[in-house]
Design an enzyme around this catalytic site. Structure first.
Site, PDB file in Angstrom:
ATOM      1  N   SER A 111      -7.797 -18.269  16.864  1.00 20.09           N
ATOM      2  CA  SER A 111      -7.341 -17.463  15.360  1.00 20.09           C
ATOM      3  C   SER A 111      -6.041 -16.686  15.472  1.00 20.09           C
ATOM      4  O   SER A 111      -5.593 -16.047  14.595  1.00 20.09           O
ATOM      5  CB  SER A 111      -8.412 -16.503  15.115  1.00 20.09           C
ATOM      6  N   ASP A 148     -17.930 -18.883   1.276  1.00 19.80           N
ATOM      7  CA  ASP A 148     -18.429 -18.978   2.477  1.00 19.80           C
ATOM      8  C   ASP A 148     -19.954 -18.965   2.692  1.00 19.80           C
ATOM      9  O   ASP A 148     -20.492 -17.950   2.932  1.00 19.80           O
ATOM     10  CB  ASP A 148     -17.713 -18.059   3.524  1.00 19.80           C
TER      11      ASP A 148
END
Length: 635
Positions: free
Chosen positions: A326, A350
């Site tokens: 990330s 999501d």
């Protein structure tokens, strides 16, 4: 017949006179020839034979220059020269080499490794009458024993020479590199005149990159010797030009702190000053003692280093290639915003996973229950994967690779760091050439969160982070800060080649920095605990890189996984966020979560650089060798 009638006295006298005359003429002819030869030798060819005589009596010896010293930004000595006494052998002056070596071995404690090294160099090409080192760093007892028995060893000498010494070796080994004996390959490419008498050359790091400046220029001296080759007096001397003394951007205090923070672990830390590109710290842990390599490391010591499971010789900061996880998301955010694939207001649902098509493979979010509706700022703070899955699939590999290349990925974007690798910036053409497969949309999904084929080095992560800190202004990372003396630093430092990364909307930089501040200071930020109590604002991004792949529905259980198969912990960031003074990249191999392991390390570095070190008063800093240097310019 009377006796007088048989003997002709007058005839015999004439015969004798003729013979005596012939003999006299012959002797005079010989004398004339001898005088003529003497005249030729002493008058006509006087200069020739004087020169030949001087060659037996006078020798021209090379005088190697002292190698330049290396200091950190506070004038702390990092690399110096110390005198040692070396036992050398000149093969051309030794009658029976085997007998000489046998007698030397019986008189001195010469190791088998030294003998093997000497015999190997004896077989290698070299300059005529060049002394070959046999044993290093003799003590007073060994030198006294050789002095008493000197008449027994023609061609054997004890020579004093300066060799490299690193007072803080374990801390600086991967930055400075080390010097070592010149090998056969190096002998073919160096200047044989300037390196006459020089036994050492830079092998890695700064020692190798700035070899030409650190080496200096050779000198020479005419010396008078006796029949045994022993020097009687110096007739003429041209002093060598010492190598340049270099001052680095490196701060030894921050370098030491980086090693302390990673003690007992494996990993790397890069710290850069964004405004100058100066590399403040370059730590690869564990380190090693570079002094062992200078005069030749023993087989036992080298085997221990090379076979260690922790790989101390491996420079993780420059050559370690890892999935960025990330930590790549700030760069992906810049790419998605500038390419128009997303904007500040776009929201994505999501549910805990992402699918390219209904019924297809599920790409999981780390939060299996999902975060609901998320925008870019929330996704960055929360490190939501689903948002980046979708924008990554929309961008595709061509857009992502193009923008990541502008951040310096896929190449060595440093100015003077030796040995850095390029990592791997995948493209569709690369996969077709290497894997013989097309680029699939799923590959773009993995790439969007720093997994899949994408590999980066800690140096590349720190460089890209410094570019965000500079809001797109490229300042290539560099180690050299200054040159002691009259030579301008610009003559040594390579010319920068990077252009600023200009975005369609410059405000994009500020927005991405704001998202990274949310990671540190936001209510849902993954690194909010690491930022608690800070007196300054910082921007960052955590990352957790998988070492091996999980099946679609498999859960990650750290306790049941071997330690060296656990996730890598990563962090990139800079501080203060509004006017950055330091940018860092941290990776802790098999450390686990980036927020719990790597982020606190970065916070400790920020505190040290911004709060602890500026309060230190300039002081006299003494190296381990006892050489004092003045800490003149603060930080």
């Amino acid at each position: 017949m009377a006796w007088g009638e048989l003997k002709n006295t007058a005839a015999e006298r004439r015969l004798f006179q003729r013979r005596a005359l012939v003999m006299l003429m012959f002797v005079m002819l010989l004398m004339a020839g001898l005088l003529a030869r003497m005249y030729q030798l002493q008058i006509v060819e006087h200069d020739t034979y004087t020169t030949l005589s001087d060659k037996n009596r006078v020798q021209v010896q090379s005088v190697p220059p002292p190698r330049g010293l290396v200091y950190d930004r506070n004038n702390v000595l990092l690399a110096e020269n110390r005198p040692v006494f070396t036992l050398t052998v000149t093969p051309e002056r030794v009658g029976d080499m085997d007998d000489t070596l046998a007698r030397l071995t019986s008189d001195l404690s010469i190791s088998d490794e030294d003998l093997e090294r000497f015999e190997r160099r004896l077989r290698e090409p070299r300059r005529p009458f060049q002394a070959i080192p046999l044993s290093y760093d003799l003590d007073e007892t060994e030198m006294a024993r050789l002095a008493v028995n000197r008449h027994r060893f023609p061609g054997v000498e004890v020579e004093a020479e300066l060799v490299r010494y690193y007072p803080h070796s374990d801390l600086t080994a991967h930055v400075l590199g080390f010097v070592g004996r010149i090998n056969r390959e190096e002998l073919q490419r160096i200047d044989p005149v300037n390196y006459a008498g020089t036994n050492y050359i830079g092998k890695s790091g700064i020692e190798r990159f700035y070899e030409a400046a650190l080496h200096g220029e050779v000198g020479y001296q005419h010396v008078e010797t006796n029949a045994r080759g022993r020097i009687l007096r110096v007739l003429e001397r041209v002093n060598p030009v010492p190598g340049e003394d270099l001052q680095l951007q490196l701060d030894l205090r921050l370098q030491r702190r980086a090693y302390e923070l990673l003690e007992g672990r494996r990993g790397a830390i890069i710290a850069i000053e964004p405004s100058t590109g100066g590399i403040l710290a370059l730590a690869s842990v564990p380190g090693f003692d570079a002094n062992k390599f200078v005069t030749g490391i023993s087989v036992k010591d080298y085997r221990a280093l090379s076979q260690s499971i922790d790989k101390p010789l491996f420079n993780r900061a420059l050559r370690g290639q890892y999935p960025p996880a990330s930590t790549i998301k700030p760069m992906m955010a810049v790419a998605a915003l500038d390419s128009g694939v997303t904007d500040k207001d776009r929201r994505i649902w999501d549910p805990g996973y992402f699918q390219l098509r209904e019924g297809g493979r599920r790409f999981r979010n780390w939060n299996r229950s999902g975060d609901g509706w998320v925008d870019l700022k929330y996704s960055m703070a929360r490190s939501n994967d689903v948002y980046f899955y979708e924008v990554g699939a929309d961008m595709g590999v061509d857009v992502m690779s193009d923008y990541l290349a502008r951040f310096g990925f896929g190449e060595d974007a440093t100015l003077d760091v030796s040995g850095a690798l390029n990592g791997l910036l995948p493209t569709a053409d690369w996969k077709r050439a290497v894997k013989n497969e097309p680029w699939y949309p799923g590959d773009s999904v993995n790439m969007s969160i720093g997994q899949g084929f994408l590999l980066v080095t800690p140096m590349q992560l720190a460089t890209a982070t410094a570019l965000i800190a500079n809001r797109g202004d490229w300042v290539e990372p560099r180690l050299l800060k200054d040159v002691r003396g009259d030579r301008p630093v610009e003559e040594l430092l390579p010319e920068p080649t990077r252009e600023p990364l200009q975005l369609k909307d410059p405000e994009t930089w500020e927005y991405v920095v704001d998202t990274m501040e949310e990671v540190m200071h936001g209510a849902r930020g993954t690194a909010r605990r690491a930022a608690q109590g800070a007196s300054y604002r910082m921007a960052g991004k955590t990352g957790t890189a998988q070492v091996f792949s999980l099946a679609q529905d498999e859960e990650y259980d750290e306790e049941q996984i071997r330690e060296r198969l656990r996730d890598h912990a990563l962090f990139v960031g800079f501080a203060p966020a509004e006017a950055p003074e330091i940018a860092v990249a941290v990776i802790v191999e098999n450390g686990g979560g980036g927020s719990s392991v790597a982020a606190p390390v970065a916070r400790a570095l920020f505190d040290a650089w911004l709060e602890e070190f500026p309060s230190d008063e300039p002081a006299s800093v003494v190296s381990d060798s006892g050489l004092a240097e003045v800490n003149a310019d603060g930080r």
